[in-house]
Write a protein that holds these residues in place. Structure first.
Motif, PDB file in Angstrom:
ATOM      1  N   TYR A 130       1.307  19.908  -0.195  1.00  0.00           N
ATOM      2  CA  TYR A 130       1.844  18.559  -0.395  1.00  0.00           C
ATOM      3  C   TYR A 130       3.371  18.595  -0.494  1.00  0.00           C
ATOM      4  O   TYR A 130       4.043  17.589  -0.295  1.00  0.00           O
ATOM      5  N   LEU A 161       0.063  15.017  -4.762  1.00  0.00           N
ATOM      6  CA  LEU A 161       0.871  14.072  -4.002  1.00  0.00           C
ATOM      7  C   LEU A 161       2.235  13.943  -4.657  1.00  0.00           C
ATOM      8  O   LEU A 161       2.331  13.806  -5.876  1.00  0.00           O
ATOM      9  N   LYS A 162       3.277  14.033  -3.841  1.00  0.00           N
ATOM     10  CA  LYS A 162       4.621  13.756  -4.319  1.00  0.00           C
ATOM     11  C   LYS A 162       5.065  12.555  -3.497  1.00  0.00           C
ATOM     12  O   LYS A 162       5.144  12.638  -2.260  1.00  0.00           O
ATOM     13  N   LYS A 163       5.274  11.444  -4.198  1.00  0.00           N
ATOM     14  CA  LYS A 163       5.567  10.214  -3.464  1.00  0.00           C
ATOM     15  C   LYS A 163       7.073   9.973  -3.381  1.00  0.00           C
ATOM     16  O   LYS A 163       7.728  10.043  -4.403  1.00  0.00           O
ATOM     17  N   PRO A 164       7.626   9.634  -2.232  1.00  0.00           N
ATOM     18  CA  PRO A 164       6.889   9.521  -0.951  1.00  0.00           C
ATOM     19  C   PRO A 164       6.964  10.775  -0.095  1.00  0.00           C
ATOM     20  O   PRO A 164       6.539  10.730   1.065  1.00  0.00           O
ATOM     21  N   SER A 166       5.361  13.674   0.265  1.00  0.00           N
ATOM     22  CA  SER A 166       4.165  14.195   0.955  1.00  0.00           C
ATOM     23  C   SER A 166       3.822  13.325   2.154  1.00  0.00           C
ATOM     24  O   SER A 166       3.450  13.829   3.223  1.00  0.00           O
ATOM     25  N   TRP A 167       3.941  12.002   1.963  1.00  0.00           N
ATOM     26  CA  TRP A 167       3.628  11.087   3.074  1.00  0.00           C
ATOM     27  C   TRP A 167       4.632  11.247   4.213  1.00  0.00           C
ATOM     28  O   TRP A 167       4.281  11.153   5.377  1.00  0.00           O
ATOM     29  N   ASP A 178      -3.110   9.004   5.125  1.00  0.00           N
ATOM     30  CA  ASP A 178      -3.391   9.891   3.996  1.00  0.00           C
ATOM     31  C   ASP A 178      -4.399   9.212   3.084  1.00  0.00           C
ATOM     32  O   ASP A 178      -4.364   7.994   2.908  1.00  0.00           O
ATOM     33  N   LEU A 181      -4.286   9.222  -2.476  1.00  0.00           N
ATOM     34  CA  LEU A 181      -3.823   8.417  -3.608  1.00  0.00           C
ATOM     35  C   LEU A 181      -5.007   7.970  -4.456  1.00  0.00           C
ATOM     36  O   LEU A 181      -5.800   7.128  -4.040  1.00  0.00           O
ATOM     37  N   TYR A 191      -5.012   0.731  -6.957  1.00  0.00           N
ATOM     38  CA  TYR A 191      -3.842   0.560  -6.083  1.00  0.00           C
ATOM     39  C   TYR A 191      -3.999  -0.632  -5.149  1.00  0.00           C
ATOM     40  O   TYR A 191      -3.433  -0.658  -4.064  1.00  0.00           O
ATOM     41  N   PRO A 198       3.314   2.681   3.158  1.00  0.00           N
ATOM     42  CA  PRO A 198       4.508   3.052   2.393  1.00  0.00           C
ATOM     43  C   PRO A 198       5.808   2.926   3.187  1.00  0.00           C
ATOM     44  O   PRO A 198       6.871   2.771   2.598  1.00  0.00           O
ATOM     45  N   VAL A 205      -2.048   4.445   4.058  1.00  0.00           N
ATOM     46  CA  VAL A 205      -2.631   5.162   2.928  1.00  0.00           C
ATOM     47  C   VAL A 205      -3.935   4.472   2.528  1.00  0.00           C
ATOM     48  O   VAL A 205      -3.962   3.250   2.345  1.00  0.00           O
TER      49      VAL A 205
END
Ligand SMILES: [Zn+2]
Length: 292
Positions: A130, A161-164, A166-167, A178, A181, A191, A198, A205
């Motif tokens: 990630y 997940l590391k936002k944003p 990883s995305w 993905d 989440l 969510y 995103p 997502v």
């Protein structure tokens, strides 16, 4: 985001499976798959292979007339890829030892059988990927080489997940969606009721609505778990939602995890009765954002 459902359906139920541990033991005895037609599948589970549930799941979904997403993990090897200083940490044995080899003959056979049968094969990004663009890219390309075509999306192992960021990595290597989440402890529409965008573009997502393990606690029984899931299906219908559920393959072993297979079946049957579209994330994506 609502209003992005396939036409003529009340809501969508996306079915997903993270393939973490097809083997209960560290050894992986080779088992040749002779039967490649899912409509003729017989259960091939033996007491030595209690977590090998691919055929069971395919047969069940085939019987219900649905398909799902299977996300395959390509984990780092403790002794090959990790620093010797990491070898002594017990946590690392859990994470990096005893996983499966995605390029082994029998896993390759399963991947191709799923793909041929209309299931989605996607990426279950390894524990550290990630936050590691190169590793994620390597895993995606390895899986695509096995498949012989591109993959569309997947989910990160442990929902890391590391936002944003990883995305961004996923998008950069060409993934379109993905499904990481969410929570392994709580079920529900934390969510929102639809998918998220995103970057306000075609990268989507799918929030996780239900992970199987979160439907029951130790004092709980199947009836309560079912009531909770049924409530969520009604909420999904009322809100034209995209609901995503995760059932790990090993949880279909009814001796070790009683109730979960039945719960999965009931959720799908009820969703279909309520007018849902049921299928893999990739299919949903393609209906809403045609994959060129
Ligand atoms: Zn996982």
């Amino acid at each position: 985001m609502n209003g992005d459902l396939p036409k003529d359906f009340e809501f969508a139920l996306c079915l997903t499976h993270d393939v973490d541990r097809p083997y209960k033991t560290f050894q992986a005895p080779y088992y040749a798959l002779k039967e490649r037609d899912p409509s003729h599948l017989k259960p091939l589970v033996t007491s030595e292979r209690p977590y090998w549930q691919f055929e069971e799941i395919m047969a069940l979904e085939d019987e219900l007339g649905v398909r799902s997403s299977f996300y395959f993990l390509n984990e780092k090897r403790l002794l090959r890829d990790k620093d010797p200083r990491d070898w002594i940490d017990p946590k690392n044995w859990k994470l990096f030892a005893g996983r499966y080899d995605i390029t082994s003959d029998e896993i390759v056979d399963v991947i191709r059988m799923l793909d041929d049968g209309g299931w989605e094969v996607g990426l279950h990004g390894s524990y550290e990927s990630y936050d590691d663009l190169e590793r994620l890219k390597f895993e995606k390309e390895t899986l695509e080489e096995i498949l012989g075509h591109q993959i569309v999306g997947g989910r990160q192992h442990y929902l890391n997940l590391k936002k944003p960021e990883s995305w961004k990595y996923q998008k950069k290597i060409g993934l379109k969606y993905d499904a990481s989440l969410g929570s392994s402890e709580k079920i529900g529409f934390e969510y929102g009721y639809g998918t998220l965008r995103p970057f306000n573009d075609d990268f989507v997502v799918f929030p996780l609505t239900v992970m199987e393990i979160a439907t029951m606690d130790s004092s709980d029984d199947l009836k309560h778990a079912w009531n909770r899931c049924q409530d969520l299906l009604y909420v999904a219908k009322d809100n034209n939602s995209v609901m995503t559920i995760l059932w790990h393959p090993r949880m279909f072993n009814q001796d070790e995890f009683p109730g979960y297979k039945d719960l999965y079946r009931r959720i799908i049957k009820e969703a279909l009765q309520l007018g849902a579209w049921v299928g893999p994330c990739e299919k949903w994506y393609d209906m809403n954002e045609p994959i060129s």
